[in-house]
Design a protein around this motif. Structure first.
Motif, PDB file in Angstrom:
ATOM      1  N   ARG A   1      -5.172 104.503  19.288  1.00  0.00           N
ATOM      2  CA  ARG A   1      -4.203 104.156  20.330  1.00  0.00           C
ATOM      3  C   ARG A   1      -2.790 104.276  19.778  1.00  0.00           C
ATOM      4  NH1 ARG A   1      -6.216 101.481  24.771  1.00  0.00           N
ATOM      5  NH2 ARG A   1      -4.197 100.497  25.088  1.00  0.00           N
ATOM      6  N   ILE A   2      -1.862 104.722  20.620  1.00  0.00           N
ATOM      7  CA  ILE A   2      -0.473 104.895  20.198  1.00  0.00           C
ATOM      8  C   ILE A   2       0.127 103.579  19.698  1.00  0.00           C
ATOM      9  CG2 ILE A   2       0.492 104.564  22.513  1.00  0.00           C
ATOM     10  CD1 ILE A   2       1.791 106.996  19.819  1.00  0.00           C
ATOM     11  N   GLU A   3      -0.302 102.463  20.269  1.00  0.00           N
ATOM     12  CA  GLU A   3       0.190 101.160  19.821  1.00  0.00           C
ATOM     13  C   GLU A   3      -0.196 100.904  18.363  1.00  0.00           C
ATOM     14  OE1 GLU A   3      -1.684 101.514  22.625  1.00  0.00           O
ATOM     15  OE2 GLU A   3      -0.226 101.118  24.215  1.00  0.00           O
ATOM     16  N   THR A   4      -1.385 101.357  17.988  1.00  0.00           N
ATOM     17  CA  THR A   4      -1.853 101.192  16.612  1.00  0.00           C
ATOM     18  C   THR A   4      -1.033 102.051  15.670  1.00  0.00           C
ATOM     19  OG1 THR A   4      -4.087 100.760  17.446  1.00  0.00           O
ATOM     20  CG2 THR A   4      -3.880 101.329  15.114  1.00  0.00           C
ATOM     21  N   VAL A   5      -0.735 103.281  16.098  1.00  0.00           N
ATOM     22  CA  VAL A   5       0.090 104.181  15.289  1.00  0.00           C
ATOM     23  C   VAL A   5       1.480 103.578  15.098  1.00  0.00           C
ATOM     24  CG1 VAL A   5       1.169 106.467  15.188  1.00  0.00           C
ATOM     25  CG2 VAL A   5      -1.186 106.220  16.020  1.00  0.00           C
ATOM     26  N   GLU A   6       2.082 103.127  16.184  1.00  0.00           N
ATOM     27  CA  GLU A   6       3.419 102.545  16.117  1.00  0.00           C
ATOM     28  C   GLU A   6       3.445 101.281  15.270  1.00  0.00           C
ATOM     29  OE1 GLU A   6       4.242 102.167  20.278  1.00  0.00           O
ATOM     30  OE2 GLU A   6       5.084 104.192  20.413  1.00  0.00           O
ATOM     31  N   ASP A   7       2.397 100.480  15.354  1.00  0.00           N
ATOM     32  CA  ASP A   7       2.316  99.267  14.546  1.00  0.00           C
ATOM     33  C   ASP A   7       2.267  99.611  13.052  1.00  0.00           C
ATOM     34  OD1 ASP A   7       1.931  96.369  14.108  1.00  0.00           O
ATOM     35  OD2 ASP A   7      -0.078  96.988  13.463  1.00  0.00           O
ATOM     36  N   MET A   8       1.464 100.593  12.690  1.00  0.00           N
ATOM     37  CA  MET A   8       1.363 100.985  11.282  1.00  0.00           C
ATOM     38  C   MET A   8       2.676 101.583  10.802  1.00  0.00           C
ATOM     39  SD  MET A   8      -0.216 100.841   8.524  1.00  0.00           S
ATOM     40  CE  MET A   8      -1.616 100.033   9.267  1.00  0.00           C
TER      41      MET A   8
ATOM     42  N   SER B   1      -4.465 103.847   6.647  1.00  0.00           N
ATOM     43  CA  SER B   1      -3.157 103.382   7.125  1.00  0.00           C
ATOM     44  C   SER B   1      -2.141 104.513   7.125  1.00  0.00           C
ATOM     45  CB  SER B   1      -2.649 102.233   6.251  1.00  0.00           C
ATOM     46  OG  SER B   1      -3.515 101.132   6.322  1.00  0.00           O
ATOM     47  N   LEU B   2      -2.121 105.291   6.055  1.00  0.00           N
ATOM     48  CA  LEU B   2      -1.183 106.415   5.973  1.00  0.00           C
ATOM     49  C   LEU B   2      -1.479 107.466   7.031  1.00  0.00           C
ATOM     50  CD1 LEU B   2      -0.986 106.798   2.105  1.00  0.00           C
ATOM     51  CD2 LEU B   2       0.777 105.877   3.623  1.00  0.00           C
ATOM     52  N   VAL B   3      -2.741 107.797   7.195  1.00  0.00           N
ATOM     53  CA  VAL B   3      -3.124 108.802   8.191  1.00  0.00           C
ATOM     54  C   VAL B   3      -2.780 108.295   9.592  1.00  0.00           C
ATOM     55  CG1 VAL B   3      -5.080 110.022   9.227  1.00  0.00           C
ATOM     56  CG2 VAL B   3      -4.864 109.886   6.738  1.00  0.00           C
ATOM     57  N   THR B   4      -3.030 107.041   9.850  1.00  0.00           N
ATOM     58  CA  THR B   4      -2.687 106.465  11.158  1.00  0.00           C
ATOM     59  C   THR B   4      -1.198 106.584  11.416  1.00  0.00           C
ATOM     60  OG1 THR B   4      -4.537 104.917  11.083  1.00  0.00           O
ATOM     61  CG2 THR B   4      -2.722 104.357  12.550  1.00  0.00           C
ATOM     62  N   ALA B   5      -0.384 106.216  10.440  1.00  0.00           N
ATOM     63  CA  ALA B   5       1.067 106.262  10.611  1.00  0.00           C
ATOM     64  C   ALA B   5       1.577 107.682  10.815  1.00  0.00           C
ATOM     65  CB  ALA B   5       1.754 105.624   9.407  1.00  0.00           C
ATOM     66  N   LEU B   6       0.866 108.663  10.273  1.00  0.00           N
ATOM     67  CA  LEU B   6       1.304 110.054  10.387  1.00  0.00           C
ATOM     68  C   LEU B   6       0.841 110.736  11.666  1.00  0.00           C
ATOM     69  CD1 LEU B   6       0.831 111.182   6.717  1.00  0.00           C
ATOM     70  CD2 LEU B   6       2.988 111.056   7.982  1.00  0.00           C
ATOM     71  N   MET B   7      -0.006 110.101  12.440  1.00  0.00           N
ATOM     72  CA  MET B   7      -0.470 110.713  13.682  1.00  0.00           C
ATOM     73  C   MET B   7       0.720 110.920  14.608  1.00  0.00           C
ATOM     74  SD  MET B   7      -4.101 108.967  14.481  1.00  0.00           S
ATOM     75  CE  MET B   7      -5.503 109.336  13.443  1.00  0.00           C
ATOM     76  N   GLY B   8       0.870 112.142  15.053  1.00  0.00           N
ATOM     77  CA  GLY B   8       1.981 112.478  15.930  1.00  0.00           C
ATOM     78  C   GLY B   8       3.253 112.837  15.186  1.00  0.00           C
ATOM     79  N   ALA B   9       3.234 112.760  13.852  1.00  0.00           N
ATOM     80  CA  ALA B   9       4.410 113.130  13.073  1.00  0.00           C
ATOM     81  C   ALA B   9       4.544 114.643  13.041  1.00  0.00           C
ATOM     82  CB  ALA B   9       4.294 112.575  11.657  1.00  0.00           C
ATOM     83  N   SER B  10       5.708 115.106  12.652  1.00  0.00           N
ATOM     84  CA  SER B  10       5.950 116.547  12.587  1.00  0.00           C
ATOM     85  C   SER B  10       5.090 117.194  11.507  1.00  0.00           C
ATOM     86  CB  SER B  10       7.429 116.814  12.287  1.00  0.00           C
ATOM     87  OG  SER B  10       7.721 116.440  10.946  1.00  0.00           O
ATOM     88  N   PRO B  11       4.829 118.480  11.640  1.00  0.00           N
ATOM     89  CA  PRO B  11       4.072 119.182  10.600  1.00  0.00           C
ATOM     90  C   PRO B  11       4.756 119.090   9.231  1.00  0.00           C
ATOM     91  CG  PRO B  11       4.214 120.537  12.564  1.00  0.00           C
ATOM     92  CD  PRO B  11       5.101 119.342  12.787  1.00  0.00           C
ATOM     93  N   GLU B  12       6.082 119.094   9.222  1.00  0.00           N
ATOM     94  CA  GLU B  12       6.818 118.988   7.961  1.00  0.00           C
ATOM     95  C   GLU B  12       6.565 117.642   7.290  1.00  0.00           C
ATOM     96  OE1 GLU B  12       8.340 119.809  10.899  1.00  0.00           O
ATOM     97  OE2 GLU B  12       8.622 121.952  10.560  1.00  0.00           O
ATOM     98  N   THR B  13       6.565 116.582   8.073  1.00  0.00           N
ATOM     99  CA  THR B  13       6.320 115.249   7.527  1.00  0.00           C
ATOM    100  C   THR B  13       4.900 115.150   6.998  1.00  0.00           C
ATOM    101  OG1 THR B  13       7.921 114.278   9.051  1.00  0.00           O
ATOM    102  CG2 THR B  13       6.314 112.779   8.063  1.00  0.00           C
TER     103      THR B  13
END
Length: 69
Positions: free
Chosen positions: A45-52, A9-21
């Motif tokens: 899928r981006i929808e999954t990332v946004e949902d998490m 869940s954490l890794v999914t939510a961080l996909m596309g996050a900044s390197p600092e985050t």
């Protein structure tokens, strides 16, 4: 609060996050191999990332409201 979520869940939510985050979260959870977990999960899928991300934000907001009461 973030400890309530599993590594996927954490890794999914961080996909596309900044390197600092990503770096910040890696320091918070040194026992999680974020890179390997992400590779094992494959494409998400981006929808999954946004949902998490929404679920995590909702949990933080709920905890904040409960502390204010």
């Amino acid at each position: 609060m973030l400890e309530q979520f599993d590594a996927n869940s954490l890794v999914t939510a961080l996909m596309g996050a900044s390197p600092e985050t990503n770096s910040f979260c890696e320091r918070l959870f040194p026992d999680i191999d974020f890179e390997m977990t992400g590779k094992n999960m494959g494409r998400i899928r981006i929808e999954t990332v946004e949902d998490m991300q929404g679920q995590i934000i909702a949990m933080i907001n709920l905890q904040t409201v409960n502390k204010e009461i």
